[in-house]
Design a protein around this motif. Structure first.
Motif, PDB file in Angstrom:
ATOM      1  N   ARG A  72       0.815  -1.220   0.000  1.00 22.87           N
ATOM      2  CA  ARG A  72       0.000   0.000   0.000  1.00 22.87           C
ATOM      3  C   ARG A  72       0.845   1.265   0.000  1.00 22.87           C
ATOM      4  O   ARG A  72       0.317   2.362  -0.133  1.00 22.87           O
ATOM      5  CB  ARG A  72      -0.970   0.000   1.183  1.00 22.87           C
ATOM      6  CG  ARG A  72      -0.335   0.048   2.561  1.00 22.87           C
ATOM      7  CD  ARG A  72      -1.397  -0.263   3.614  1.00 22.87           C
ATOM      8  NE  ARG A  72      -0.871  -0.269   4.970  1.00 22.87           N
ATOM      9  CZ  ARG A  72      -0.949   0.768   5.793  1.00 22.87           C
ATOM     10  NH1 ARG A  72      -1.516   1.884   5.381  1.00 22.87           N
ATOM     11  NH2 ARG A  72      -0.462   0.694   7.011  1.00 22.87           N
ATOM     12  N   ASP A 201     -10.313   4.629   7.379  1.00 23.41           N
ATOM     13  CA  ASP A 201      -9.587   4.047   6.268  1.00 23.41           C
ATOM     14  C   ASP A 201      -8.340   3.320   6.784  1.00 23.41           C
ATOM     15  O   ASP A 201      -7.553   2.793   6.001  1.00 23.41           O
ATOM     16  CB  ASP A 201      -9.189   5.113   5.247  1.00 23.41           C
ATOM     17  CG  ASP A 201      -8.545   6.335   5.885  1.00 23.41           C
ATOM     18  OD1 ASP A 201      -8.325   6.324   7.114  1.00 23.41           O
ATOM     19  OD2 ASP A 201      -8.277   7.309   5.156  1.00 23.41           O
ATOM     20  N   TYR A 202      -8.180   3.278   8.098  1.00 23.65           N
ATOM     21  CA  TYR A 202      -7.071   2.576   8.764  1.00 23.65           C
ATOM     22  C   TYR A 202      -7.608   1.256   9.286  1.00 23.65           C
ATOM     23  O   TYR A 202      -8.555   1.220  10.085  1.00 23.65           O
ATOM     24  CB  TYR A 202      -6.535   3.451   9.892  1.00 23.65           C
ATOM     25  CG  TYR A 202      -5.357   2.904  10.648  1.00 23.65           C
ATOM     26  CD1 TYR A 202      -4.222   2.452   9.993  1.00 23.65           C
ATOM     27  CD2 TYR A 202      -5.363   2.867  12.048  1.00 23.65           C
ATOM     28  CE1 TYR A 202      -3.127   1.977  10.692  1.00 23.65           C
ATOM     29  CE2 TYR A 202      -4.267   2.402  12.758  1.00 23.65           C
ATOM     30  CZ  TYR A 202      -3.162   1.949  12.071  1.00 23.65           C
ATOM     31  OH  TYR A 202      -2.073   1.478  12.771  1.00 23.65           O
ATOM     32  N   LEU A 203      -7.024   0.130   8.820  1.00 21.35           N
ATOM     33  CA  LEU A 203      -7.561  -1.199   9.105  1.00 21.35           C
ATOM     34  C   LEU A 203      -7.762  -1.472  10.594  1.00 21.35           C
ATOM     35  O   LEU A 203      -8.828  -1.965  10.988  1.00 21.35           O
ATOM     36  CB  LEU A 203      -6.668  -2.266   8.473  1.00 21.35           C
ATOM     37  CG  LEU A 203      -7.103  -3.731   8.704  1.00 21.35           C
ATOM     38  CD1 LEU A 203      -8.511  -3.969   8.175  1.00 21.35           C
ATOM     39  CD2 LEU A 203      -6.104  -4.686   8.059  1.00 21.35           C
ATOM     40  N   ARG A 206     -10.961  -0.025  11.696  1.00 17.44           N
ATOM     41  CA  ARG A 206     -12.135  -0.741  11.189  1.00 17.44           C
ATOM     42  C   ARG A 206     -12.365  -2.017  11.991  1.00 17.44           C
ATOM     43  O   ARG A 206     -13.518  -2.394  12.266  1.00 17.44           O
ATOM     44  CB  ARG A 206     -11.962  -1.073   9.701  1.00 17.44           C
ATOM     45  CG  ARG A 206     -11.959   0.153   8.804  1.00 17.44           C
ATOM     46  CD  ARG A 206     -12.271  -0.212   7.359  1.00 17.44           C
ATOM     47  NE  ARG A 206     -11.322  -1.146   6.795  1.00 17.44           N
ATOM     48  CZ  ARG A 206     -10.187  -0.817   6.211  1.00 17.44           C
ATOM     49  NH1 ARG A 206      -9.817   0.470   6.152  1.00 17.44           N
ATOM     50  NH2 ARG A 206      -9.384  -1.727   5.703  1.00 17.44           N
ATOM     51  N   GLN A 207     -11.290  -2.695  12.371  1.00 12.29           N
ATOM     52  CA  GLN A 207     -11.433  -3.884  13.202  1.00 12.29           C
ATOM     53  C   GLN A 207     -11.993  -3.516  14.573  1.00 12.29           C
ATOM     54  O   GLN A 207     -12.864  -4.224  15.106  1.00 12.29           O
ATOM     55  CB  GLN A 207     -10.068  -4.566  13.351  1.00 12.29           C
ATOM     56  CG  GLN A 207      -9.541  -5.150  12.054  1.00 12.29           C
ATOM     57  CD  GLN A 207      -8.092  -5.617  12.155  1.00 12.29           C
ATOM     58  OE1 GLN A 207      -7.344  -5.175  13.035  1.00 12.29           O
ATOM     59  NE2 GLN A 207      -7.690  -6.501  11.263  1.00 12.29           N
ATOM     60  N   ALA A 238     -17.196   2.813   5.916  1.00  6.59           N
ATOM     61  CA  ALA A 238     -16.891   1.667   6.781  1.00  6.59           C
ATOM     62  C   ALA A 238     -18.142   1.001   7.325  1.00  6.59           C
ATOM     63  O   ALA A 238     -18.137  -0.189   7.656  1.00  6.59           O
ATOM     64  CB  ALA A 238     -15.996   2.104   7.938  1.00  6.59           C
TER      65      ALA A 238
END
Length: 367
Positions: A72, A201-203, A206-207, A238
């Motif tokens: 990325r 937008d940061y994984l 989101r988790q 999200a």
């Protein structure tokens, strides 16, 4: 920077804006350079948008889409992007360049300080394509850390990670700092709303969001709390459907104002790193915080004083039960503001950074 810092909804953008304001007030000239892939973005007064030509976008769009699946940060490795940034820096001829994020490293003719927000290779996968990606990211990180005149990290834990990656590095810890809140957080009689702030937008965020929504659907309302409020960048992408008791505020212009109705900030971070400005800001405001141990890693706070820690849904229920007393929240709020004033003000952060900049310049590599 990898992006414009105009929106106050991610940690590195908040930190950048805070630093610019404090450094400028101290008489320093500051400019923030970033590669702009969308010419409709409007730079802030202190920003220099380095425009990537539209025709070059078309040439490699498909290629980059494929590459970004595995790496990325590949876009910042493009020779054209680095050359444009290098030319912009040479034009302004600064005394020092502070490169935010190791994956943005490029050669400059002036002293370079690298601020390591994360050691990204430590959070990447180890097998298959993910292992290849981690190897590529690690190569970039080692190059940036080994060639910089100085490396800045946010905590001693971050420093240990940097040294484990590059043994020759001697990182300088510069605390995260925020500006003083205009008005302290108001303590209400009961916990009516809990909230979560993040860049979605940061994984890892989101988790954390998925975990928090699952907890809310099974336990949240049963704790007597009326609302779960979610605030941050890219939130609308999200989440789609949420219960009526979940309030979403995506891409807001001011995160602090959009979270004034929180009674408690919940930070259920289970992976990743990042710039934990949301917790530092909460300390300055006196907004009670419950979080996982990882979420406040590197911040000098004590469980039971400035924050309450949890590691499971049952523990989250228990710590929220402790905070049901307005007296307990008021006690925590006072302790938070005391700690912020002593350790995490914007002036403290800027002063420490200026010392780093002066030291690399006085070493004979700058003005």
């Amino acid at each position: 920077m990898p992006h414009s810092s105009a929106h106050r909804d991610s940690g590195d953008r908040v930190r950048t804006e805070t630093l610019v304001n404090v450094l400028r007030s101290g008489g320093h000239e500051v400019a923030v350079f970033y590669p702009r892939f969308n010419s409709s973005e409007q730079p802030a007064s202190y920003e220099v948008a380095v425009d990537i030509p539209r025709h070059s976008l078309t040439a490699w769009r498909v290629h980059m889409r494929l590459v970004s699946l595995f790496d990325r940060f590949a876009i910042f490795e493009m020779a054209g992007v680095k050359q444009l940034l290098r030319s912009a820096v040479e034009h302004y001829d600064p005394d020092v360049v502070d490169i935010q994020h190791t994956h943005l490293w490029f050669d400059c003719r002036v002293p370079v300080v690298v601020t390591a927000h994360n050691i990204e290779s430590m959070f990447s996968g180890r097998r298959g394509w993910a292992g290849w990606r981690a190897h590529r990211v690690r190569e970039r990180e080692v190059e940036a850390l080994s060639r910089a005149a100085a490396t800045v990290v946010f905590s001693s834990i971050d420093g240990q990670r940097a040294r484990s990656l590059c043994s020759d590095v001697d990182p300088v810890v510069v605390v995260l700092g925020t500006g003083e809140s205009a008005s302290p957080h108001r303590i209400r009689n009961s916990i009516d709303a809990v909230g979560f702030i993040g860049s979605f937008d940061y994984l890892p965020n989101r988790q954390a969001l998925s975990w928090l929504l699952a907890w809310w659907s099974s336990r949240g309302v049963s704790n007597g709390i009326e609302s779960l409020i979610l605030v941050g960048r890219s939130l609308s992408r999200a989440v789609s459907r949420v219960p009526a008791s979940v309030i979403t505020r995506s891409d807001v212009p001011d995160v602090v104002r959009s979270s004034e109705d929180f009674d408690v900030l919940i930070v259920p971070l289970w992976s990743g790193g990042g710039v934990r400005v949301k917790i530092i800001e909460a300390l300055g405001r006196g907004l009670p915080v419950v979080c996982t141990p990882l979420a406040c890693e590197g911040i000098e706070v004590s469980d039971g004083r400035e924050v309450l820690l949890f590691d499971s849904a049952d523990e989250l229920d228990a710590v929220l039960g402790k905070l049901s007393s307005s007296n307990e929240r008021a006690r925590m709020s006072t302790a938070q503001r005391e700690t912020w004033k002593a350790k995490y003000s914007a002036d403290a952060m800027a002063g420490q950074l200026v010392d780093v900049y002066l030291s690399v310049c006085s070493a004979g590599t700058g003005n």
